[in-house]
Design an enzyme around this catalytic site. Structure first.
Site, PDB file in Angstrom:
ATOM      1  N   GLU A  72     -29.954  61.565  91.473  1.00 55.96           N
ATOM      2  CA  GLU A  72     -29.606  62.302  90.146  1.00 55.96           C
ATOM      3  C   GLU A  72     -30.880  62.719  89.298  1.00 55.96           C
ATOM      4  O   GLU A  72     -31.647  61.679  88.844  1.00 55.96           O
ATOM      5  CB  GLU A  72     -29.046  61.284  89.223  1.00 55.96           C
ATOM      6  CG  GLU A  72     -27.591  60.980  89.920  1.00 55.96           C
ATOM      7  CD  GLU A  72     -26.575  60.283  88.630  1.00 55.96           C
ATOM      8  OE1 GLU A  72     -25.597  60.681  88.594  1.00 55.96           O
ATOM      9  OE2 GLU A  72     -26.954  59.595  88.039  1.00 55.96           O
ATOM     10  N   GLU A  89     -30.263  55.796  83.362  1.00 55.83           N
ATOM     11  CA  GLU A  89     -30.248  55.192  81.792  1.00 55.83           C
ATOM     12  C   GLU A  89     -30.360  53.754  81.946  1.00 55.83           C
ATOM     13  O   GLU A  89     -31.003  53.374  80.950  1.00 55.83           O
ATOM     14  CB  GLU A  89     -28.821  55.605  81.256  1.00 55.83           C
ATOM     15  CG  GLU A  89     -28.746  57.190  80.909  1.00 55.83           C
ATOM     16  CD  GLU A  89     -27.575  57.846  81.374  1.00 55.83           C
ATOM     17  OE1 GLU A  89     -26.434  56.885  81.141  1.00 55.83           O
ATOM     18  OE2 GLU A  89     -27.263  59.025  81.344  1.00 55.83           O
ATOM     19  N   HIS A 108     -28.695  53.433  87.758  1.00 55.87           N
ATOM     20  CA  HIS A 108     -28.649  54.545  86.948  1.00 55.87           C
ATOM     21  C   HIS A 108     -30.179  54.676  85.977  1.00 55.87           C
ATOM     22  O   HIS A 108     -30.465  53.914  85.638  1.00 55.87           O
ATOM     23  CB  HIS A 108     -27.370  54.729  86.309  1.00 55.87           C
ATOM     24  CG  HIS A 108     -27.120  55.938  85.655  1.00 55.87           C
ATOM     25  ND1 HIS A 108     -27.712  56.535  84.456  1.00 55.87           N
ATOM     26  CD2 HIS A 108     -26.516  56.925  85.854  1.00 55.87           C
ATOM     27  CE1 HIS A 108     -27.165  57.738  84.359  1.00 55.87           C
ATOM     28  NE2 HIS A 108     -26.443  58.080  85.354  1.00 55.87           N
ATOM     29  N   SER A 141     -25.074  67.010  85.462  1.00 54.58           N
ATOM     30  CA  SER A 141     -24.361  68.301  85.087  1.00 54.58           C
ATOM     31  C   SER A 141     -23.690  68.843  86.171  1.00 54.58           C
ATOM     32  O   SER A 141     -23.494  70.272  86.318  1.00 54.58           O
ATOM     33  CB  SER A 141     -25.373  69.357  84.572  1.00 54.58           C
ATOM     34  OG  SER A 141     -26.049  68.604  83.488  1.00 54.58           O
ATOM     35  N   GLY A 188     -20.068  63.800  82.107  1.00 58.69           N
ATOM     36  CA  GLY A 188     -19.591  64.539  81.181  1.00 58.69           C
ATOM     37  C   GLY A 188     -18.087  65.016  81.749  1.00 58.69           C
ATOM     38  O   GLY A 188     -17.175  64.802  81.116  1.00 58.69           O
ATOM     39  N   GLY A 196     -26.702  65.323  81.900  1.00 55.75           N
ATOM     40  CA  GLY A 196     -26.440  65.527  80.483  1.00 55.75           C
ATOM     41  C   GLY A 196     -27.055  66.639  79.786  1.00 55.75           C
ATOM     42  O   GLY A 196     -27.172  66.559  78.411  1.00 55.75           O
ATOM     43  N   ASN A 234     -18.654  58.777  86.397  1.00 53.79           N
ATOM     44  CA  ASN A 234     -19.208  57.845  85.602  1.00 53.79           C
ATOM     45  C   ASN A 234     -18.981  58.029  84.081  1.00 53.79           C
ATOM     46  O   ASN A 234     -19.670  59.035  83.484  1.00 53.79           O
ATOM     47  CB  ASN A 234     -20.879  57.901  85.893  1.00 53.79           C
ATOM     48  CG  ASN A 234     -21.865  57.008  85.190  1.00 53.79           C
ATOM     49  OD1 ASN A 234     -21.226  56.282  84.386  1.00 53.79           O
ATOM     50  ND2 ASN A 234     -22.811  57.235  85.094  1.00 53.79           N
ATOM     51  N   TRP A 235     -18.144  57.154  83.548  1.00 50.62           N
ATOM     52  CA  TRP A 235     -17.834  57.383  81.900  1.00 50.62           C
ATOM     53  C   TRP A 235     -18.913  56.881  81.283  1.00 50.62           C
ATOM     54  O   TRP A 235     -18.790  57.171  79.926  1.00 50.62           O
ATOM     55  CB  TRP A 235     -16.440  56.816  81.680  1.00 50.62           C
ATOM     56  CG  TRP A 235     -15.338  57.267  82.079  1.00 50.62           C
ATOM     57  CD1 TRP A 235     -15.211  58.362  83.144  1.00 50.62           C
ATOM     58  CD2 TRP A 235     -13.916  56.866  82.478  1.00 50.62           C
ATOM     59  NE1 TRP A 235     -13.977  58.703  83.621  1.00 50.62           N
ATOM     60  CE2 TRP A 235     -13.070  57.713  82.938  1.00 50.62           C
ATOM     61  CE3 TRP A 235     -13.275  55.757  81.621  1.00 50.62           C
ATOM     62  CZ2 TRP A 235     -11.646  57.501  83.246  1.00 50.62           C
ATOM     63  CZ3 TRP A 235     -11.995  55.382  81.829  1.00 50.62           C
ATOM     64  CH2 TRP A 235     -11.189  56.396  82.796  1.00 50.62           C
ATOM     65  N   LYS A 236     -19.808  56.278  81.734  1.00 51.41           N
ATOM     66  CA  LYS A 236     -20.912  55.527  80.783  1.00 51.41           C
ATOM     67  C   LYS A 236     -20.247  54.769  79.472  1.00 51.41           C
ATOM     68  O   LYS A 236     -19.308  54.139  79.660  1.00 51.41           O
ATOM     69  CB  LYS A 236     -21.876  56.711  80.328  1.00 51.41           C
ATOM     70  CG  LYS A 236     -22.258  57.727  81.369  1.00 51.41           C
ATOM     71  CD  LYS A 236     -23.482  58.666  80.898  1.00 51.41           C
ATOM     72  CE  LYS A 236     -23.691  59.447  82.109  1.00 51.41           C
ATOM     73  NZ  LYS A 236     -24.951  60.273  82.107  1.00 51.41           N
TER      74      LYS A 236
HETATM   75  P1  PGA Z   1     -23.552  64.391  83.870  1.00 47.28           P
HETATM   76  O1  PGA Z   1     -24.119  62.793  83.977  1.00 47.28           O
HETATM   77  O2  PGA Z   1     -22.624  64.752  84.830  1.00 47.28           O
HETATM   78  O3  PGA Z   1     -23.039  64.252  82.299  1.00 47.28           O
HETATM   79  O4  PGA Z   1     -24.875  65.240  83.824  1.00 47.28           O
HETATM   80  C1  PGA Z   1     -24.335  62.496  85.328  1.00 47.28           C
HETATM   81  C2  PGA Z   1     -24.745  60.941  85.497  1.00 47.28           C
HETATM   82  O5  PGA Z   1     -25.473  60.566  84.705  1.00 47.28           O
HETATM   83  O6  PGA Z   1     -24.415  60.196  86.400  1.00 47.28           O
END
Ligand code: PGA
Length: 247
Positions: free
Chosen positions: A165, A95, A93, A210, A232, A171, A9-11
């Site tokens: 998640e 976010e 997600h 993470s 990430g 993150g 997931n590059w966001k």
């Molecule tokens: P992260 O993000 O691996 O950077 O913690 C995961 C995600 O939000 O899908």
């Protein structure tokens, strides 16, 4: 058998040209036949990345709207994604839920529309820190699944991948321990079994938060963890390639 899935997931990271280079680099990596690789890229990258992706690398959108077309400035329809041969969409997600205020009800509409369009949905769920501290995470995740996903029929749920998640692990560098993650995945599997019977054994449940090369092996070794949704660490070819090989 459930599929092993390594999803990135590059966001809102990378420029389109950089994204294209990342996919070209990923194409050169060895991907085992039993592992499905999916990369969620920004809308501006979809066409470019899908154009160069090898047959083993699937490109996903990170969002979509549920209406077919019309006056929805700034939104992207499922038909638009299908027209450029995108098959996967990440939905719900944390976010999107927290920063953009996406409700359970909105997500239910998106899930329904994706299912009707025969798209593959990666449906995200997971609790915030205060819920975990109060040990109420199971009820929280159950409510998310019941509100937005469990209206699908058995035939429809086959096209869904669930990503658990925990928000406190996204993150932050803090990962749920393999035991914490497995507990939740086993719980989600039990909910799926109650609702869909044996079919629950075929639905992949990914862990996100993470995930990195150092912890992927132990996480993926858990019986109910079928892969990861990686933020990430999916932005660097070396680390993502190592995660792909962690099953
Ligand atoms: P992260 O993000 O691996 O950077 O913690 C995961 C995600 O939000 O899908």
């Amino acid at each position: 058998m459930r599929k092993n899935i390594a999803a990135g997931n590059w966001k809102m990271n990378t420029l389109p040209t950089e994204g294209k280079d990342l996919i070209l680099a990923l194409n050169t990596q060895e991907i085992p036949d039993d592992t499905t690789v999916i990369i969620g890229v920004p809308f501006t990258h979809l066409y470019l990345c899908n154009d160069v992706a090898s047959h083993q690398v699937n490109i996903a959108a990170q969002n979509c709207y549920f209406e077919e077309k019309g006056a929805y400035t700034g939104e992207i329809s499922i038909a638009m994604l299908k027209d450029i041969n995108i098959q996967y969409v990440i939905i719900g997600h944390s976010e999107r839920r927290e920063i953009f205020g996406e409700s359970d009800e909105l997500l239910k509409s998106k899930v329904t529309a994706l299912s009707q369009a025969k798209m593959k949905t990666i449906f995200c769920c997971g609790e915030p820190l205060e819920v975990r501290k109060a040990e109420n995470q199971n009820n929280f995740v159950k409510a998310q699944l019941e509100a937005s996903l469990f209206h699908l029929s058995a035939e429809e749920i086959k096209d869904v991948v669930i990503a658990y998640e925990p928000i406190w692990a996204i993150g932050t560098g803090e990962t749920a321990s393999p035991a914490q993650a497995e507990d939740m995945h086993a719980f989600i599997r039990s909910l799926l079994t109650e609702k869909y019977g044996d079919l629950a054994q075929e639905i992949s449940i990914l862990y996100g938060g993470s995930v990195k090369p150092a912890n992927a092996k132990e996480l993926f070794a858990q019986p109910n963890i079928d892969g990861g949704l990686v933020g990430g660490a999916s932005l660097k070819t070396d680390s993502f390639a190592e995660i792909i090989k962690s099953f």
